[in-house]
Design a protein around this motif. Structure first.
Motif, PDB file in Angstrom:
ATOM      1  N   ALA A  49       0.700  -1.186   0.092  1.00 14.56           N
ATOM      2  CA  ALA A  49       0.037   0.062   0.009  1.00 14.56           C
ATOM      3  C   ALA A  49       0.845   1.348   0.082  1.00 14.56           C
ATOM      4  O   ALA A  49       0.525   2.558  -0.366  1.00 14.56           O
ATOM      5  CB  ALA A  49      -0.780   0.024   1.175  1.00 14.56           C
ATOM      6  N   LYS A  50       2.171   1.228   0.442  1.00 12.06           N
ATOM      7  CA  LYS A  50       3.067   2.290   0.372  1.00 12.06           C
ATOM      8  C   LYS A  50       4.075   2.535  -0.748  1.00 12.06           C
ATOM      9  O   LYS A  50       4.789   3.260  -1.079  1.00 12.06           O
ATOM     10  CB  LYS A  50       3.833   2.289   1.871  1.00 12.06           C
ATOM     11  CG  LYS A  50       3.114   2.454   3.030  1.00 12.06           C
ATOM     12  CD  LYS A  50       3.894   2.756   4.308  1.00 12.06           C
ATOM     13  CE  LYS A  50       4.956   1.708   4.676  1.00 12.06           C
ATOM     14  NZ  LYS A  50       5.742   1.644   5.825  1.00 12.06           N
ATOM     15  N   ALA A  51       3.686   1.324  -1.722  1.00 12.25           N
ATOM     16  CA  ALA A  51       4.601   0.987  -2.907  1.00 12.25           C
ATOM     17  C   ALA A  51       4.493   2.424  -3.667  1.00 12.25           C
ATOM     18  O   ALA A  51       5.666   2.707  -4.283  1.00 12.25           O
ATOM     19  CB  ALA A  51       4.296  -0.197  -3.540  1.00 12.25           C
ATOM     20  N   VAL A  60      -7.004   0.993   2.414  1.00 11.23           N
ATOM     21  CA  VAL A  60      -7.362   0.500   3.711  1.00 11.23           C
ATOM     22  C   VAL A  60      -8.815  -0.267   3.986  1.00 11.23           C
ATOM     23  O   VAL A  60      -8.889  -1.177   4.246  1.00 11.23           O
ATOM     24  CB  VAL A  60      -7.317   1.546   4.755  1.00 11.23           C
ATOM     25  CG1 VAL A  60      -7.896   1.236   5.990  1.00 11.23           C
ATOM     26  CG2 VAL A  60      -5.988   2.110   4.971  1.00 11.23           C
ATOM     27  N   THR A  61      -9.748   0.660   2.939  1.00 13.86           N
ATOM     28  CA  THR A  61     -10.984   0.037   3.046  1.00 13.86           C
ATOM     29  C   THR A  61     -10.986  -1.284   2.158  1.00 13.86           C
ATOM     30  O   THR A  61     -11.707  -2.467   2.467  1.00 13.86           O
ATOM     31  CB  THR A  61     -12.024   0.885   2.168  1.00 13.86           C
ATOM     32  OG1 THR A  61     -12.094   2.017   2.828  1.00 13.86           O
ATOM     33  CG2 THR A  61     -13.448   0.496   1.902  1.00 13.86           C
ATOM     34  N   ARG A  85       3.026  -2.280   9.069  1.00 11.36           N
ATOM     35  CA  ARG A  85       3.493  -1.230   8.358  1.00 11.36           C
ATOM     36  C   ARG A  85       4.871  -0.696   9.114  1.00 11.36           C
ATOM     37  O   ARG A  85       5.699  -0.190   8.565  1.00 11.36           O
ATOM     38  CB  ARG A  85       2.701   0.032   8.553  1.00 11.36           C
ATOM     39  CG  ARG A  85       1.511  -0.168   7.576  1.00 11.36           C
ATOM     40  CD  ARG A  85       0.634   1.103   7.410  1.00 11.36           C
ATOM     41  NE  ARG A  85      -0.160   1.467   8.481  1.00 11.36           N
ATOM     42  CZ  ARG A  85      -0.912   2.358   8.714  1.00 11.36           C
ATOM     43  NH1 ARG A  85      -0.989   3.297   7.595  1.00 11.36           N
ATOM     44  NH2 ARG A  85      -1.377   2.935   9.798  1.00 11.36           N
ATOM     45  N   GLN A  86       4.921  -0.845  10.440  1.00  9.93           N
ATOM     46  CA  GLN A  86       6.183  -0.344  10.942  1.00  9.93           C
ATOM     47  C   GLN A  86       7.301  -1.522  11.203  1.00  9.93           C
ATOM     48  O   GLN A  86       8.490  -1.045  11.487  1.00  9.93           O
ATOM     49  CB  GLN A  86       5.522  -0.189  12.526  1.00  9.93           C
ATOM     50  CG  GLN A  86       4.630   0.993  12.722  1.00  9.93           C
ATOM     51  CD  GLN A  86       3.670   1.070  14.054  1.00  9.93           C
ATOM     52  OE1 GLN A  86       4.347   0.392  15.049  1.00  9.93           O
ATOM     53  NE2 GLN A  86       2.782   1.941  14.216  1.00  9.93           N
ATOM     54  N   ALA A 122      -7.464  -1.113  -5.490  1.00  6.48           N
ATOM     55  CA  ALA A 122      -8.567  -0.453  -4.702  1.00  6.48           C
ATOM     56  C   ALA A 122      -8.998   1.124  -5.113  1.00  6.48           C
ATOM     57  O   ALA A 122     -10.170   1.437  -5.124  1.00  6.48           O
ATOM     58  CB  ALA A 122      -8.688  -0.710  -3.309  1.00  6.48           C
ATOM     59  N   ASP A 123      -7.979   1.792  -5.329  1.00  4.44           N
ATOM     60  CA  ASP A 123      -7.915   3.321  -5.362  1.00  4.44           C
ATOM     61  C   ASP A 123      -8.261   3.577  -6.963  1.00  4.44           C
ATOM     62  O   ASP A 123      -8.162   4.816  -7.355  1.00  4.44           O
ATOM     63  CB  ASP A 123      -6.874   4.014  -5.168  1.00  4.44           C
ATOM     64  CG  ASP A 123      -5.699   3.596  -5.625  1.00  4.44           C
ATOM     65  OD1 ASP A 123      -5.667   2.635  -6.377  1.00  4.44           O
ATOM     66  OD2 ASP A 123      -4.557   4.099  -5.313  1.00  4.44           O
TER      67      ASP A 123
END
Length: 225
Positions: A49-51, A60-61, A85-86, A122-123
């Motif tokens: 998701a951060k790519a 996220v949804t 994520r961390q 998703a986006d």
């Protein structure tokens, strides 16, 4: 017991300083494998998701859609997603650990890639960085290239999916062989088959789109024959 409570218990070792990827080593057999599958999608999904440089609300949804998170489990699910994520472990380490967990040529890899594609698009966009991410994960898992391309054809909204690509077949194959390929995909997509592979009940929604797409592809090919 909720799968999120079971996951929280499995992650208790993180308090001792272990990375999230290390958890896979203790989750190699059912019913723990369903926990491992969920953590795998969470871990890789959070990093993917951060790519493209941004974690969007849509992504996220999409994660929530894949796992149908009940309201009472939202806090536990959010904790796991944030841990992923961390975590300092890179996505390639995650992929290698997952490969070791499920073994070579496991159908579970198809379920895993399905969840990641769902999050990626998703986006409404399929970023080149996401494509590179998924291609690299598929390479590490030794996920067959034709199956990767078939899945990509079903998910990436840049063109009308080619029905032959969706089924992983070619136009020159006899119709009877194409029908066999379609029926095999239908069997593998059945919820009972997915649960037997270690896909948690919370993620069986992954099968819905897959079944619709493969049946539509077969109908298109059969009607044109």
């Amino acid at each position: 017991m909720s799968i999120w409570t079971r996951i929280s218990d499995a992650l208790s070792a993180l308090a001792k300083g272990e990375g999230l990827a290390a958890v896979f080593e203790r989750l190699s057999t059912p019913p723990e494998r369903s926990i491992a599958f969920t953590i795998a999608v969470i871990g890789l999904g959070a990093k993917m998701a951060k790519a493209d440089g941004l974690v969007t609300r849509d992504e996220v949804t999409a994660f929530r859609e894949v796992f149908q998170i009940a309201r009472e489990d939202e806090a536990q699910a959010a904790r796991v997603f944030n841990l992923a994520r961390q975590d300092v472990s890179g996505f390639e380490e995650y992929a290698h650990r997952i490969k070791g967990l499920f073994g070579p040529s496991n159908q579970g890899f198809c379920d895993l890639m399905e969840g990641l594609f769902h999050i990626a698009v998703a986006d409404g966009e399929y970023h080149p960085a996401e494509d590179a991410f998924l291609a690299r994960v598929a390479e590490i898992l030794e996920f067959p290239e034709p199956e990767f391309q078939a899945m990509r054809a079903r998910y990436v909204p840049d063109a009308e999916p080619d029905p032959y690509s969706v089924l992983g077949v070619t136009p020159d194959m006899p119709l009877v062989e194409i029908r066999k390929a379609w029926r095999k995909l239908v069997r593998e997509t059945h919820p009972d088959s997915m649960i037997a592979r270690g896909v948690p009940e919370e993620a069986i929604r992954l099968a819905e789109k897959r079944m619709i797409d493969i049946n539509r592809a077969w109908d298109q090919i059969n009607e044109a024959a």
